[in-house]
Design an enzyme around this catalytic site. Structure first.
Site, PDB file in Angstrom:
ATOM      1  N   HIS A  46      43.747  32.430  32.418  1.00 18.50           N
ATOM      2  CA  HIS A  46      43.640  32.707  30.991  1.00 18.50           C
ATOM      3  C   HIS A  46      43.751  31.356  30.272  1.00 18.50           C
ATOM      4  O   HIS A  46      44.684  30.582  30.532  1.00 18.50           O
ATOM      5  CB  HIS A  46      44.784  33.602  30.525  1.00 18.50           C
ATOM      6  CG  HIS A  46      44.630  35.053  30.869  1.00 18.50           C
ATOM      7  ND1 HIS A  46      44.399  35.491  32.140  1.00 18.50           N
ATOM      8  CD2 HIS A  46      44.681  36.163  30.075  1.00 18.50           C
ATOM      9  CE1 HIS A  46      44.312  36.825  32.122  1.00 18.50           C
ATOM     10  NE2 HIS A  46      44.484  37.260  30.883  1.00 18.50           N
TER      11      HIS A  46
ATOM     12  N   HIS B 192      37.929  41.323  33.819  1.00 17.24           N
ATOM     13  CA  HIS B 192      39.191  40.925  33.178  1.00 17.24           C
ATOM     14  C   HIS B 192      39.920  42.193  32.772  1.00 17.24           C
ATOM     15  O   HIS B 192      39.708  42.724  31.679  1.00 17.24           O
ATOM     16  CB  HIS B 192      38.883  40.019  31.981  1.00 17.24           C
ATOM     17  CG  HIS B 192      40.109  39.471  31.297  1.00 17.24           C
ATOM     18  ND1 HIS B 192      40.080  38.333  30.529  1.00 17.24           N
ATOM     19  CD2 HIS B 192      41.394  39.909  31.245  1.00 17.24           C
ATOM     20  CE1 HIS B 192      41.280  38.086  30.053  1.00 17.24           C
ATOM     21  NE2 HIS B 192      42.101  39.044  30.459  1.00 17.24           N
TER      22      HIS B 192
ATOM     23  N   GLU C  58      42.805  31.582  24.630  1.00 13.12           N
ATOM     24  CA  GLU C  58      42.941  32.894  23.957  1.00 13.12           C
ATOM     25  C   GLU C  58      43.677  32.608  22.644  1.00 13.12           C
ATOM     26  O   GLU C  58      43.095  32.688  21.569  1.00 13.12           O
ATOM     27  CB  GLU C  58      43.731  33.865  24.848  1.00 13.12           C
ATOM     28  CG  GLU C  58      43.974  35.235  24.221  1.00 13.12           C
ATOM     29  CD  GLU C  58      44.892  36.143  25.057  1.00 13.12           C
ATOM     30  OE1 GLU C  58      45.609  35.638  25.940  1.00 13.12           O
ATOM     31  OE2 GLU C  58      44.887  37.371  24.789  1.00 13.12           O
TER      32      GLU C  58
HETATM   33  N1  ADE Z   1      48.684  39.865  30.258  1.00 15.69           N
HETATM   34  C1  ADE Z   1      48.071  41.017  29.973  1.00 15.69           C
HETATM   35  N2  ADE Z   1      47.149  40.839  29.023  1.00 15.69           N
HETATM   36  C2  ADE Z   1      47.170  39.525  28.698  1.00 15.69           C
HETATM   37  C3  ADE Z   1      46.458  38.715  27.785  1.00 15.69           C
HETATM   38  N3  ADE Z   1      45.503  39.206  26.997  1.00 15.69           N
HETATM   39  N4  ADE Z   1      46.761  37.410  27.710  1.00 15.69           N
HETATM   40  C4  ADE Z   1      47.720  36.897  28.484  1.00 15.69           C
HETATM   41  N5  ADE Z   1      48.417  37.615  29.364  1.00 15.69           N
HETATM   42  C5  ADE Z   1      48.149  38.913  29.473  1.00 15.69           C
HETATM   43 ZN    ZN Z   2      44.082  39.168  30.057  1.00 21.78          ZN
END
Ligand code: ADE
Ligand code: ZN
Length: 340
Positions: free
Chosen positions: A195, A15, A198
């Site tokens: 993603h 990642h 998060e």
């Molecule tokens: N683009 C770069 N880093 C990211 C992240 N942590 N979450 C979502 N998009 C991203």
């Molecule tokens: Zn990311």
């Protein structure tokens, strides 16, 4: 002892946004080379702006800085600098995200981005034997139509891409927005990741699994809120690519001791350690391992398990996986780490 174990373990990174390895010094060097004016007076002034309150506050700066990347040489220099860092940190395999829409929207052809990235990846393999994969990410704050357009631009390069992902602002941009285009990507034969979880809810992890049929979840830390999801993730070993320093800097967790990594690991999930955007979040991969060990008092066996999980979750060949797992266990043994 823990320091040298982390340093010596062969590590895999799954990642990593290549645009997130753009160090302030390189921002200035490329701005000069491309005659682009910057709003920052100095490298230090730029670096001191790296104080984020959430994902969006980071993304604003990340997209702004990416505007200094113009030529294939720029993308080559960016990527080779990251690979040199991999070599120094004993990262033996890396699966790299890139955001073509950030560049094509500025008039940079898709082919310019690809030529620069691929040239550096070939050089990294030649010079340091670092193997790699390349994953195109759609920006989820943009429209589904823009993702379709990007997929069309990627057409001539599909045999050199290894997967497709989904990144950028998560809240309000659920995976279901991209269900159709991801279905097409899977028909083409490319594995997909996204993603999810998060900043967004655990439900976005479910959606990524059920609607997008992802092979891995990027981040996924909000799974900790959903016992049924934890049970499925533990049973299926669907990997999570977790990014501890990113979570800290984007205030996904208040302090490292609050990070769910240890609990996820102890529940049997295939969690892996990654750096996300290391130029912005205060450290590359070994710094992420160190911060976790310190914040969560991880044992050496758990650090070795995290490295093994990285190999398991990667898209290396089975032969390569066997080889690196063995090497990880050899290093563990020389450090007196047993019980694996
Ligand atoms: N683009 C770069 N880093 C990211 C992240 N942590 N979450 C979502 N998009 C991203
Ligand atoms: Zn990311």
């Amino acid at each position: 002892m823990m320091e040298t174990l982390i340093a010596e373990l062969p590590k895999v990174e799954l990642h990593l946004h290549i645009e997130g390895t753009l160090e302030p010094e390189l921002v200035f060097a490329l701005a000069r080379r491309n005659r682009i004016a910057l709003p920052w007076g100095s490298v230090e002034a730029l670096r001191s702006a790296y104080q984020f309150t959430d994902l969006q506050s980071f993304l604003d700066l990340y997209y702004q800085n990416a505007a200094v990347l113009c030529t294939a040489q720029d993308f080559y220099d960016l990527t080779l600098a990251y690979l040199e860092r991999c070599h120094q940190e004993r990262i033996v395999h890396t699966e790299i995200f890139f955001d073509p829409q950030t560049h094509t929207a500025r008039g940079i052809p898709f082919s310019v981005v690809m030529e620069g990235l691929m040239g550096a990846l070939e050089e990294g393999l030649r010079r340091w034997q670092i193997s790699s994969r390349l994953i195109l990410c759609f920006l989820r704050h943009l429209s589904e139509e823009s993702a379709w357009q990007t997929l069309a631009e990627a057409e001539p390069w599909l045999d050199r891409l290894h997967g497709v992902g989904l990144d950028s602002g998560e809240r309000g941009n659920p995976p279901e927005k991209f269900a159709r285009v991801f279905e097409r990507v899977r028909e083409i034969g490319l594995p997909v990741v996204a993603h999810a979880g998060e900043e967004g809810p655990a439900d976005y992890i479910w959606q990524s699994m059920e609607l997008l049929k992802v092979r891995r979840i990027d981040h996924g830390v909000r799974a900790i809120d959903d016992p049924a999801l934890l049970e499925v993730l533990a049973r299926t070993r669907l990997p999570l690519t977790v990014c501890p320093l990113s979570n800290l800097r984007l205030q996904v967790v208040k302090q490292m001791s609050d990070h769910p990594m240890r609990e996820l690991l102890e529940r049997g999930l295939c969690v892996t350690v990654n750096s996300d955007d290391p130029a912005y979040f205060g450290g590359y991969l070994t710094a992420n391992y160190r911060a976790l060990v310190e914040g969560l008092s991880l044992r050496a066996e758990q650090v070795v398990q995290l490295a093994l999980n990285g190999v398991e979750a990667s898209w290396m060949s089975d032969e390569q996986k066997r080889r690196w797992s063995e090497q990880i266990l050899n290093v563990a043994r020389t450090h007196g780490v047993g019980n694996l």
